[in-house]
Design a protein around this motif. Structure first.
Motif, PDB file in Angstrom:
ATOM      1  N   ARG A 298       0.817  -1.108   0.089  1.00 35.97           N
ATOM      2  CA  ARG A 298       0.202   0.082  -0.036  1.00 35.97           C
ATOM      3  C   ARG A 298       0.834   1.285  -0.078  1.00 35.97           C
ATOM      4  N   PHE A 299       0.816   1.965  -1.115  1.00 37.33           N
ATOM      5  CA  PHE A 299       1.708   3.318  -1.021  1.00 37.33           C
ATOM      6  C   PHE A 299       0.936   4.284  -0.382  1.00 37.33           C
ATOM      7  N   VAL A 300       1.603   5.243   0.302  1.00 40.15           N
ATOM      8  CA  VAL A 300       0.987   6.253   1.240  1.00 40.15           C
ATOM      9  C   VAL A 300       1.244   7.831   0.719  1.00 40.15           C
ATOM     10  N   GLN A 301       2.170   7.709  -0.205  1.00 32.65           N
ATOM     11  CA  GLN A 301       2.737   9.065  -0.350  1.00 32.65           C
ATOM     12  C   GLN A 301       3.650   9.048  -1.709  1.00 32.65           C
TER      13      GLN A 301
ATOM     14  N   PRO B  97      10.465   1.643  12.479  1.00 27.15           N
ATOM     15  CA  PRO B  97       9.069   1.174  12.231  1.00 27.15           C
ATOM     16  C   PRO B  97       8.584   1.975  11.018  1.00 27.15           C
ATOM     17  N   HIS B  98       9.235   2.607  10.203  1.00 23.20           N
ATOM     18  CA  HIS B  98       8.923   3.562   8.935  1.00 23.20           C
ATOM     19  C   HIS B  98       9.588   3.063   7.764  1.00 23.20           C
ATOM     20  N   ALA B  99       9.928   1.717   7.682  1.00 21.51           N
ATOM     21  CA  ALA B  99      10.539   1.438   6.275  1.00 21.51           C
ATOM     22  C   ALA B  99       9.975   1.570   5.195  1.00 21.51           C
ATOM     23  N   GLN B 100      10.358   1.822   4.068  1.00 23.75           N
ATOM     24  CA  GLN B 100       9.698   2.245   2.842  1.00 23.75           C
ATOM     25  C   GLN B 100      10.082   1.102   1.880  1.00 23.75           C
ATOM     26  N   ALA B 101       9.037   0.849   0.839  1.00 27.18           N
ATOM     27  CA  ALA B 101       9.282   0.198  -0.279  1.00 27.18           C
ATOM     28  C   ALA B 101       8.890   1.447  -1.088  1.00 27.18           C
ATOM     29  N   LYS B 102       9.545   1.213  -2.519  1.00 25.76           N
ATOM     30  CA  LYS B 102       9.407   2.245  -3.374  1.00 25.76           C
ATOM     31  C   LYS B 102       8.864   1.766  -4.743  1.00 25.76           C
TER      32      LYS B 102
ATOM     33  N   TYR C  78       8.380   8.836  -7.379  1.00 22.79           N
ATOM     34  CA  TYR C  78       8.433   7.471  -6.792  1.00 22.79           C
ATOM     35  C   TYR C  78       7.328   7.748  -5.671  1.00 22.79           C
ATOM     36  N   LYS C  79       6.654   6.576  -5.582  1.00 23.66           N
ATOM     37  CA  LYS C  79       5.689   5.824  -4.466  1.00 23.66           C
ATOM     38  C   LYS C  79       6.445   5.386  -3.420  1.00 23.66           C
ATOM     39  N   VAL C  80       6.019   5.708  -2.152  1.00 29.65           N
ATOM     40  CA  VAL C  80       6.484   5.220  -0.772  1.00 29.65           C
ATOM     41  C   VAL C  80       5.617   4.643  -0.217  1.00 29.65           C
ATOM     42  N   SER C  81       5.783   3.326   0.589  1.00 27.10           N
ATOM     43  CA  SER C  81       4.693   2.833   1.513  1.00 27.10           C
ATOM     44  C   SER C  81       4.865   3.188   2.768  1.00 27.10           C
ATOM     45  N   ASP C  82       5.545   4.284   3.173  1.00 26.45           N
ATOM     46  CA  ASP C  82       5.370   4.876   4.597  1.00 26.45           C
ATOM     47  C   ASP C  82       5.793   6.229   4.356  1.00 26.45           C
ATOM     48  N   VAL C  83       5.451   7.303   5.278  1.00 23.54           N
ATOM     49  CA  VAL C  83       5.978   8.626   5.351  1.00 23.54           C
ATOM     50  C   VAL C  83       7.243   8.716   5.702  1.00 23.54           C
ATOM     51  N   TYR C  84       7.833  10.025   5.258  1.00 27.99           N
ATOM     52  CA  TYR C  84       9.377  10.382   5.652  1.00 27.99           C
ATOM     53  C   TYR C  84       9.191  10.296   7.220  1.00 27.99           C
ATOM     54  N   ALA C  85      10.401   9.642   7.863  1.00 29.78           N
ATOM     55  CA  ALA C  85      10.709   9.762   9.013  1.00 29.78           C
ATOM     56  C   ALA C  85      12.018  10.006   9.155  1.00 29.78           C
TER      57      ALA C  85
END
Length: 191
Positions: free
Chosen positions: A38-41, A62-67, A127-134
């Motif tokens: 699920r992409f969020v950003q 806990p904010h790892a991202q797939a892109k 690019y789409k990411v699966s979590d917000v920037y932290a």
């Protein structure tokens, strides 16, 4: 479903006398390709000079991202480096040329450091990411790590880097928070 954790995609383009139309992302098409995220950003970058390197970046849990990365203007060489502890392909990478004209995309899952280098001036990457920037989860590996061994296609003027990217740790200095999922890194399939 893909047997490789990195997935190289090329959405279809439909053209006529007016120009073209392309569906750049579809949940159904992504799932059919093996992308169950699920992409969020959505993010977009502009790089003024050829030889601009952005990376090798990742976010820790806990904010790892797939892109899901694509070049919307110009051309880049895009890289994904396996940083999953216990992986038989730890420290190895795959690369794909992404161009606005070719419309290629690269899916980079959690557990991989990501980078790209611009192959020409005035390049835009979306690019789409699966979590917000932290910022507190931000991490990276130095771009010229000798263990990873990326042979960057740089102009004679050399790499253009951010101050942050100049001082990232080496792979040997890095303690990975990512676990191997049983899928080793494999060469990308041809589009």
């Amino acid at each position: 479903m893909s047997s490789s954790p990195i997935i190289h995609l090329q959405p279809r383009r439909f053209g006529d006398a007016r120009g073209w139309f392309m569906e750049t992302y579809s949940d159904a098409a992504a799932l059919a390709a093996g992308i169950d995220v699920r992409f969020v950003q959505d993010n977009q970058s502009f790089s003024a000079a050829a030889g601009t390197i952005r990376g090798l970046h990742f976010q820790r849990p806990p904010h790892a991202q797939a892109k899901l990365v694509r070049c919307v203007r110009g051309a880049i060489m895009d890289y994904a480096v396996d940083i999953r502890r216990g992986s038989p392909t730890y420290g190895q990478y795959v690369a794909a040329k992404l161009t606005a004209e070719g419309r290629e995309q690269l899916f980079v899952p959690i557990g991989f450091a990501h980078a790209f280098v611009t192959l020409e001036a005035e390049v835009e990457v979306a690019y789409k990411v699966s979590d917000v920037y932290a910022p507190d989860c931000d991490g990276g590996i130095i771009w010229n790590d000798s263990v990873v061994g990326i042979e960057w296609p740089l102009p004679k003027s050399g790499a253009v880097l951010s101050d942050k990217d100049r001082v990232l740790p080496t792979l040997s200095e890095f303690d990975s928070p990512f676990d191997y999922d049983g899928r080793p890194l494999q060469p990308l399939s041809a589009l």
